[in-house]
Write an enzyme that holds these catalytic residues in place. Structure first.
Site, PDB file in Angstrom:
ATOM      1  N   TYR A  90       3.976   9.660  -0.711  1.00  0.00           N
ATOM      2  CA  TYR A  90       4.939   9.072   0.234  1.00  0.00           C
ATOM      3  C   TYR A  90       6.375   9.244  -0.259  1.00  0.00           C
ATOM      4  CZ  TYR A  90       0.741   6.705   2.107  1.00  0.00           C
ATOM      5  OH  TYR A  90      -0.515   6.421   2.617  1.00  0.00           O
ATOM      6  N   HIS A 134      -6.790   9.982  -2.762  1.00  0.00           N
ATOM      7  CA  HIS A 134      -6.172   9.894  -1.438  1.00  0.00           C
ATOM      8  C   HIS A 134      -6.990  10.605  -0.355  1.00  0.00           C
ATOM      9  CE1 HIS A 134      -1.892   9.433   0.457  1.00  0.00           C
ATOM     10  NE2 HIS A 134      -2.824   9.263   1.363  1.00  0.00           N
ATOM     11  N   LYS A 175      -1.934   6.193  -4.816  1.00  0.00           N
ATOM     12  CA  LYS A 175      -3.020   7.150  -4.550  1.00  0.00           C
ATOM     13  C   LYS A 175      -2.770   8.481  -5.250  1.00  0.00           C
ATOM     14  CE  LYS A 175      -3.320   4.927  -0.031  1.00  0.00           C
ATOM     15  NZ  LYS A 175      -1.976   4.695   0.514  1.00  0.00           N
ATOM     16  N   ASP A 228       0.852  -1.197   0.000  1.00  0.00           N
ATOM     17  CA  ASP A 228       0.000   0.000   0.000  1.00  0.00           C
ATOM     18  C   ASP A 228       0.885   1.244   0.000  1.00  0.00           C
ATOM     19  OD1 ASP A 228      -2.835   1.125   0.354  1.00  0.00           O
ATOM     20  OD2 ASP A 228      -1.612   2.245   1.797  1.00  0.00           O
TER      21      ASP A 228
HETATM   22  N1  NAP Z   1      -4.980   6.751   3.033  1.00  0.00           N
HETATM   23  C1  NAP Z   1      -4.426   7.489   3.976  1.00  0.00           C
HETATM   24  O1  NAP Z   1      -4.678   8.699   4.103  1.00  0.00           O
HETATM   25  C2  NAP Z   1      -3.472   6.841   4.917  1.00  0.00           C
HETATM   26  C3  NAP Z   1      -3.108   7.497   6.108  1.00  0.00           C
HETATM   27  C4  NAP Z   1      -2.250   6.847   6.997  1.00  0.00           C
HETATM   28  C5  NAP Z   1      -1.765   5.586   6.680  1.00  0.00           C
HETATM   29  N2  NAP Z   1      -2.110   4.973   5.509  1.00  0.00           N
HETATM   30  C6  NAP Z   1      -1.592   3.628   5.132  1.00  0.00           C
HETATM   31  O2  NAP Z   1      -1.673   2.773   6.262  1.00  0.00           O
HETATM   32  C7  NAP Z   1      -0.381   2.275   6.578  1.00  0.00           C
HETATM   33  C8  NAP Z   1      -0.243   2.019   8.069  1.00  0.00           C
HETATM   34  O3  NAP Z   1      -0.548   3.158   8.816  1.00  0.00           O
HETATM   35  P1  NAP Z   1       0.443   3.845   9.841  1.00  0.00           P
HETATM   36  O4  NAP Z   1       1.822   3.710   9.340  1.00  0.00           O
HETATM   37  O5  NAP Z   1      -0.102   5.191  10.114  1.00  0.00           O
HETATM   38  O6  NAP Z   1       0.207   3.034  11.168  1.00  0.00           O
HETATM   39  P2  NAP Z   1       0.368   1.570  11.802  1.00  0.00           P
HETATM   40  O7  NAP Z   1       0.643   0.570  10.758  1.00  0.00           O
HETATM   41  O8  NAP Z   1      -0.811   1.417  12.672  1.00  0.00           O
HETATM   42  O9  NAP Z   1       1.621   1.757  12.762  1.00  0.00           O
HETATM   43  C9  NAP Z   1       2.929   1.844  12.298  1.00  0.00           C
HETATM   44  C10 NAP Z   1       3.832   1.902  13.527  1.00  0.00           C
HETATM   45  O10 NAP Z   1       3.728   0.679  14.249  1.00  0.00           O
HETATM   46  C11 NAP Z   1       5.014   0.093  14.422  1.00  0.00           C
HETATM   47  N3  NAP Z   1       4.829  -1.363  14.363  1.00  0.00           N
HETATM   48  C12 NAP Z   1       4.457  -2.093  13.282  1.00  0.00           C
HETATM   49  N4  NAP Z   1       4.344  -3.386  13.599  1.00  0.00           N
HETATM   50  C13 NAP Z   1       4.654  -3.499  14.901  1.00  0.00           C
HETATM   51  C14 NAP Z   1       4.726  -4.595  15.794  1.00  0.00           C
HETATM   52  N5  NAP Z   1       4.457  -5.836  15.389  1.00  0.00           N
HETATM   53  N6  NAP Z   1       5.082  -4.349  17.091  1.00  0.00           N
HETATM   54  C15 NAP Z   1       5.358  -3.101  17.498  1.00  0.00           C
HETATM   55  N7  NAP Z   1       5.305  -2.003  16.702  1.00  0.00           N
HETATM   56  C16 NAP Z   1       4.955  -2.216  15.398  1.00  0.00           C
HETATM   57  C17 NAP Z   1       5.857   0.656  13.308  1.00  0.00           C
HETATM   58  O11 NAP Z   1       7.231   0.699  13.667  1.00  0.00           O
HETATM   59  P3  NAP Z   1       8.457   0.286  12.706  1.00  0.00           P
HETATM   60  O12 NAP Z   1       8.143   0.673  11.315  1.00  0.00           O
HETATM   61  O13 NAP Z   1       9.577   1.074  13.268  1.00  0.00           O
HETATM   62  O14 NAP Z   1       8.636  -1.187  12.880  1.00  0.00           O
HETATM   63  C18 NAP Z   1       5.290   2.074  13.181  1.00  0.00           C
HETATM   64  O15 NAP Z   1       5.842   2.930  14.176  1.00  0.00           O
HETATM   65  C19 NAP Z   1       0.551   3.359   6.036  1.00  0.00           C
HETATM   66  O16 NAP Z   1       1.874   2.907   5.880  1.00  0.00           O
HETATM   67  C20 NAP Z   1      -0.123   3.679   4.733  1.00  0.00           C
HETATM   68  O17 NAP Z   1       0.149   2.675   3.757  1.00  0.00           O
HETATM   69  C21 NAP Z   1      -2.968   5.585   4.632  1.00  0.00           C
END
Ligand code: NAP
Length: 324
Positions: free
Chosen positions: A78, A136, A103, A73
């Site tokens: 990004y 997006h 996106k 994704d």
């Molecule tokens: N459409 C939109 O507007 C939008 C907005 C936000 C996000 N997104 C998408 O959603 C994805 C995920 O969202 P997000 O990055 O905001 O949040 P998330 O996946 O909920 O959290 C990411 C965080 O969690 C940590 N983490 C991941 N797995 C873990 C585990 N097993 N144990 C402990 N910590 C863990 C990561 O650290 P490390 O990386 O340091 O391991 C990072 O700090 C994004 O990458 C993007 O593709 C889309």
């Protein structure tokens, strides 16, 4: 530890009528969902790459593909599509085996701007087509200019251009992100040739999106859960929720695996981001929670006080709230 990666569980997509339903009685989690509008099968777990920095995102993608992920994704904004594309090619995994989402950024909603930015994403990713292209955010706004009120309120001209991109073969599925029910109803009131394949929104323990999930189920729309672990700022809190910890202990899973499993059991695609190799692998090892434990977590997630969600309205200088 007795855990099952999604690639080892049922490969049947959910029937149309079940999309978005809470699956408390599941004995195994689906590895894929079927997109109602096209019948395409989308892997239930993706590696999210927002905030994955240069020189780490490529390694994360390669680790993920090796571990069995077949869904990335990403997004033009990004600013890591070239490194993601290089990693996809280096992995040796055939292009057609990987689901790639990108996106359309807010500055490119005008129909004439869409194909050039899509071509830029395709060139950077090194692919002829995307599996999914999402609007997006529901905001049409060029840098340094006021937002385009008409195109923001009714993005039909944007959507028509996206439909054209499908007809041209540059995109297989089109969808939206960060749309609330009002905006979904506004968009779909137009004579669309192609219905939105998904709506990608923030869904987590803190923002469980009960109303949107119900609406999506009733309207045959698949949701994708972004920030599923609470994002960087709240991941620690999520993994420390007592119910999450208790269920993890009882099932011999990690707290992150419990939360990711819960998302899929609720009927959504889930997009955890990690650049830490062990966590990338960990996050793919999911399994269905027994009904009583699923209910316990669902109850906890839907009964606490509301938490603020990601909302860039003010930061972008908008005079309205994106989610109103
Ligand atoms: N459409 C939109 O507007 C939008 C907005 C936000 C996000 N997104 C998408 O959603 C994805 C995920 O969202 P997000 O990055 O905001 O949040 P998330 O996946 O909920 O959290 C990411 C965080 O969690 C940590 N983490 C991941 N797995 C873990 C585990 N097993 N144990 C402990 N910590 C863990 C990561 O650290 P490390 O990386 O340091 O391991 C990072 O700090 C994004 O990458 C993007 O593709 C889309």
């Amino acid at each position: 530890m007795l855990l099952f990666g999604v690639r080892h569980v049922s490969r049947t997509g959910l029937p149309r009528c079940m999309v978005g339903r809470l699956h408390r009685n599941m004995t195994s989690l689906p590895s894929h969902y079927t997109i109602p509008s096209t019948g395409h099968r989308i892997p239930a777990i993706a590696l999210g790459v927002w905030q994955a920095k240069p020189n780490e995102v490529g390694e994360a993608v390669k680790t993920a593909l090796k571990a069995g992920y077949r869904h990335i994704d990403g997004a033009w904004i990004y600013r890591n599509e070239a490194e993601v594309g290089q990693a996809l090619r280096d992995s040796g995994v055939p292009r057609e085996d990987v689901w790639i989402t990108s996106k359309l950024w807010n500055t490119f909603h005008a129909p004439e701007d869409i194909e050039p930015t899509l071509d830029d994403s395709l060139a950077k990713l090194g692919t002829e087509y995307l599996d999914m292209y999402l609007i997006h955010w529901p905001v049409a706004k060029k840098d340094g200019q006021p937002y385009d009120k008409d195109l923001t309120e009714n993005p039909y001209p944007t959507w028509q251009k996206l439909e054209e991109m499908v007809e041209k073969g540059k995109v297989r599925n089109i969808g939206v992100s960060n749309f609330n029910i009002r905006r979904l109803e506004n968009l779909t009131a137009n004579p669309l040739k192609i219905k939105p394949a998904v709506n990608q929104v923030e869904i987590s323990y803190w923002v469980p999106q009960v109303e949107l999930l119900k609406w999506a189920k009733e309207n045959d729309l698949l949701l994708e859960a972004y920030s599923p672990l609470g994002s960087t700022g709240r991941v620690g809190d999520t993994l420390a929720v007592p119910e999450v910890k208790e269920i993890a202990q009882e099932l011999g899973m990690t707290p992150a695996q419990v939360v990711i499993s819960w998302h899929i059991q609720r009927g959504t695609v889930v997009l955890p981001k990690s650049v830490t190799p062990s966590r990338v692998v960990e996050n793919l090892q999911v399994r269905a929670l027994p009904p009583a434990l699923f209910d316990k977590l669902e109850e906890a997630a839907t009964s606490h006080k509301p938490y603020p969600r990601l909302n860039p309205s003010k930061g972008w200088g908008l005079d309205f709230d994106i989610f109103d």
